[in-house]
Design a protein around this motif. Sequence first.
Motif, PDB file in Angstrom:
ATOM      1  N   ASP A   1     -20.704-126.429 -66.657  1.00 45.31           N
ATOM      2  CA  ASP A   1     -20.224-124.941 -66.163  1.00 45.31           C
ATOM      3  C   ASP A   1     -19.267-125.085 -65.177  1.00 45.31           C
ATOM      4  O   ASP A   1     -19.422-125.522 -64.115  1.00 45.31           O
ATOM      5  N   GLY A   2     -18.020-125.004 -65.508  1.00 45.70           N
ATOM      6  CA  GLY A   2     -16.819-125.214 -64.601  1.00 45.70           C
ATOM      7  C   GLY A   2     -16.852-124.369 -63.317  1.00 45.70           C
ATOM      8  O   GLY A   2     -16.214-124.728 -62.345  1.00 45.70           O
ATOM      9  N   GLU A   3     -17.553-123.278 -63.235  1.00 45.39           N
ATOM     10  CA  GLU A   3     -17.776-122.313 -61.977  1.00 45.39           C
ATOM     11  C   GLU A   3     -18.911-122.711 -61.354  1.00 45.39           C
ATOM     12  O   GLU A   3     -19.270-121.987 -59.963  1.00 45.39           O
ATOM     13  N   PHE A   4     -19.824-123.513 -61.815  1.00 42.06           N
ATOM     14  CA  PHE A   4     -20.979-123.772 -61.285  1.00 42.06           C
ATOM     15  C   PHE A   4     -20.923-124.075 -59.861  1.00 42.06           C
ATOM     16  O   PHE A   4     -21.544-123.736 -58.854  1.00 42.06           O
ATOM     17  N   VAL A   5     -20.111-125.309 -59.696  1.00 45.00           N
ATOM     18  CA  VAL A   5     -19.679-125.908 -58.372  1.00 45.00           C
ATOM     19  C   VAL A   5     -19.432-124.788 -57.403  1.00 45.00           C
ATOM     20  O   VAL A   5     -19.960-124.574 -56.113  1.00 45.00           O
ATOM     21  N   ARG A   6     -18.558-123.782 -57.680  1.00 44.85           N
ATOM     22  CA  ARG A   6     -18.010-122.589 -56.879  1.00 44.85           C
ATOM     23  C   ARG A   6     -19.218-121.954 -56.498  1.00 44.85           C
ATOM     24  O   ARG A   6     -19.578-121.414 -55.429  1.00 44.85           O
ATOM     25  N   SER A   7     -20.194-121.475 -57.297  1.00 46.59           N
ATOM     26  CA  SER A   7     -21.323-120.663 -57.074  1.00 46.59           C
ATOM     27  C   SER A   7     -22.378-121.258 -56.219  1.00 46.59           C
ATOM     28  O   SER A   7     -23.043-120.565 -55.507  1.00 46.59           O
ATOM     29  N   ILE A   8     -22.416-122.655 -56.025  1.00 42.95           N
ATOM     30  CA  ILE A   8     -23.304-123.188 -55.348  1.00 42.95           C
ATOM     31  C   ILE A   8     -22.718-123.717 -53.943  1.00 42.95           C
ATOM     32  O   ILE A   8     -23.170-123.243 -52.830  1.00 42.95           O
ATOM     33  N   LEU A   9     -21.290-124.106 -53.832  1.00 43.85           N
ATOM     34  CA  LEU A   9     -20.802-124.519 -52.479  1.00 43.85           C
ATOM     35  C   LEU A   9     -19.893-123.319 -52.022  1.00 43.85           C
ATOM     36  O   LEU A   9     -19.486-123.357 -50.865  1.00 43.85           O
TER      37      LEU A   9
ATOM     38  N   TYR B   1     -20.791-134.588 -58.379  1.00 43.21           N
ATOM     39  CA  TYR B   1     -19.969-134.525 -59.735  1.00 43.21           C
ATOM     40  C   TYR B   1     -18.789-133.833 -59.574  1.00 43.21           C
ATOM     41  O   TYR B   1     -17.791-134.340 -60.298  1.00 43.21           O
ATOM     42  N   PHE B   2     -18.483-133.090 -58.717  1.00 42.39           N
ATOM     43  CA  PHE B   2     -17.358-132.211 -58.454  1.00 42.39           C
ATOM     44  C   PHE B   2     -16.172-133.595 -58.019  1.00 42.39           C
ATOM     45  O   PHE B   2     -14.969-133.534 -58.613  1.00 42.39           O
ATOM     46  N   PHE B   3     -16.548-134.409 -57.104  1.00 37.78           N
ATOM     47  CA  PHE B   3     -15.833-135.456 -56.674  1.00 37.78           C
ATOM     48  C   PHE B   3     -15.475-136.352 -58.178  1.00 37.78           C
ATOM     49  O   PHE B   3     -14.448-136.878 -58.383  1.00 37.78           O
ATOM     50  N   TYR B   4     -16.486-136.546 -58.780  1.00 34.67           N
ATOM     51  CA  TYR B   4     -16.319-137.373 -60.096  1.00 34.67           C
ATOM     52  C   TYR B   4     -15.573-136.724 -61.003  1.00 34.67           C
ATOM     53  O   TYR B   4     -14.257-137.386 -61.388  1.00 34.67           O
ATOM     54  N   GLU B   5     -15.257-135.586 -61.065  1.00 37.53           N
ATOM     55  CA  GLU B   5     -14.523-134.588 -62.123  1.00 37.53           C
ATOM     56  C   GLU B   5     -13.115-134.822 -61.385  1.00 37.53           C
ATOM     57  O   GLU B   5     -12.103-134.645 -62.342  1.00 37.53           O
ATOM     58  N   LYS B   6     -12.918-134.834 -59.970  1.00 39.90           N
ATOM     59  CA  LYS B   6     -11.592-135.080 -59.769  1.00 39.90           C
ATOM     60  C   LYS B   6     -11.081-136.520 -59.399  1.00 39.90           C
ATOM     61  O   LYS B   6     -10.009-136.698 -58.901  1.00 39.90           O
ATOM     62  N   ASN B   7     -11.736-137.322 -59.933  1.00 37.70           N
ATOM     63  CA  ASN B   7     -11.454-138.715 -60.006  1.00 37.70           C
ATOM     64  C   ASN B   7     -11.367-139.386 -58.719  1.00 37.70           C
ATOM     65  O   ASN B   7     -10.626-140.277 -58.493  1.00 37.70           O
TER      66      ASN B   7
END
Length: 329
Positions: A121-129, A200-206
Motif C-alpha cells: 500500500d503506497g499510502e500506508f507509510v504516510r498514514s502511519i508516520l 521499508y520506506f527507506f528500502y523503497e527509496k534505495n
Amino acid sequence: MREVAFIKQNKEKWLSFETAIFNNDFKDPDELASQYIHLINDLSYAQTYYPKSKVIVYLNQLAAKAFQKIYKTKREDTNRIVEFWKTEIPLITYQYRKFIYVAFIIFSMFTAIGVISAANDGEFVRSILGDQYVNMTIENIEAGNPVAVYKSGSNWGSFIGITINNLRVGIIAFILGIFGGFGTVWILFKNCIMLGSFQYFFYEKNVFWESVRGIWIHGSMEIFAIVIESAAGLILGASILFPGTYSRFNSFKRGAKTGVKILLSTFPFTFFAGFLEGFITRYANDMPNYLSVSIILITLGLIAYYYLIYPFMVQKKLKAELLTSFPQK
C-alpha cells in the motif's frame, strides 16, 4: 508410583515449604537449603515419570523462588544495587524467559506486518508516520542524508527528550499489562507497525543501508529494551489471568513486583540509547562503515548477552554452588 499418590504423599510438604518461602518464615539458612534439595529431587522425579504433568510447572516455579532466597541469604553483605543487576535480574529473567521469547515473537510478527503493509500500500507509510514527516525524510534523502532528522536540536536537548519519551513508552507498555497483557500487545503493535513501515520506506527509496547504519546505532538498545519492557507487561497480565495456586490478588502482587524489577533493569539501556541518539547518531552519515557497524553490534551484543545469555550462566553457576555448599545428607 502413580502420579496421584506422588502428589498426595508430598502435597503437605510442598505447601508448607511454599508458605515458608513467601512469608520469609525460614530462620535457619541450612533448613532452607535442605528443603530446597528435597524440592529439586521431587521436581527431577516428576520430570522423569510424569513429563506432561502440571505439577512440574508448580515445582519449577517454587524451586526458582527458593533458589533466589537461598542466594540472598548467603550474600547479605553484598552491595544491594550491584546484586540487583548482577544476580537478581538474571535469575528473574531466567525464570520468566518464556515471556521474553513470546515478546520477541510478537515483535517480529508485528514488524513483519508493518513491512508487508508498506510494500502493498503506497499510502500506508504516510498514514502511519504522517505527511509532514514523510515529506521531510524524502527531502533529506534527496539531499544525501537520509537520517538528517537526528541532527535537529541540541545534543543535550535531544538526549533528554528522547530518553524521557522512551522511558514513557516502556512504562506504558508495562502498566497496560494490567489489562490481561492485551494493552502491552497493543503498544507493541503500534510501535512495530511503525518500525516495519519506516524501514521499508527507506528500502523503497534505495537508502536502506544508510538508514540501518544510522538508526540502529541507538535503535539496537532502544528497541530491545522496549521488547523486554513488554515482556514485563505480559508477566503482569499473566499474573492476573493465570493465578495458579495463588489467589488472584496475591498473584497480581507477585506479577507486579517481578514486572517492576524487569522494567527498572532496562532503564540504564534506555538512557544509553538516548545518549547515543542525542550525541552519536547525528554523525552516522560521516562515519566509516566499520565504526557504525561496530557500535551497532556492540550495543546489540551487550543487551542481548545480558537478557538472553547471562541469565543461563548465573543460574548454572549458582545451582552448582548451592549443591556444593548444601550437599544432600
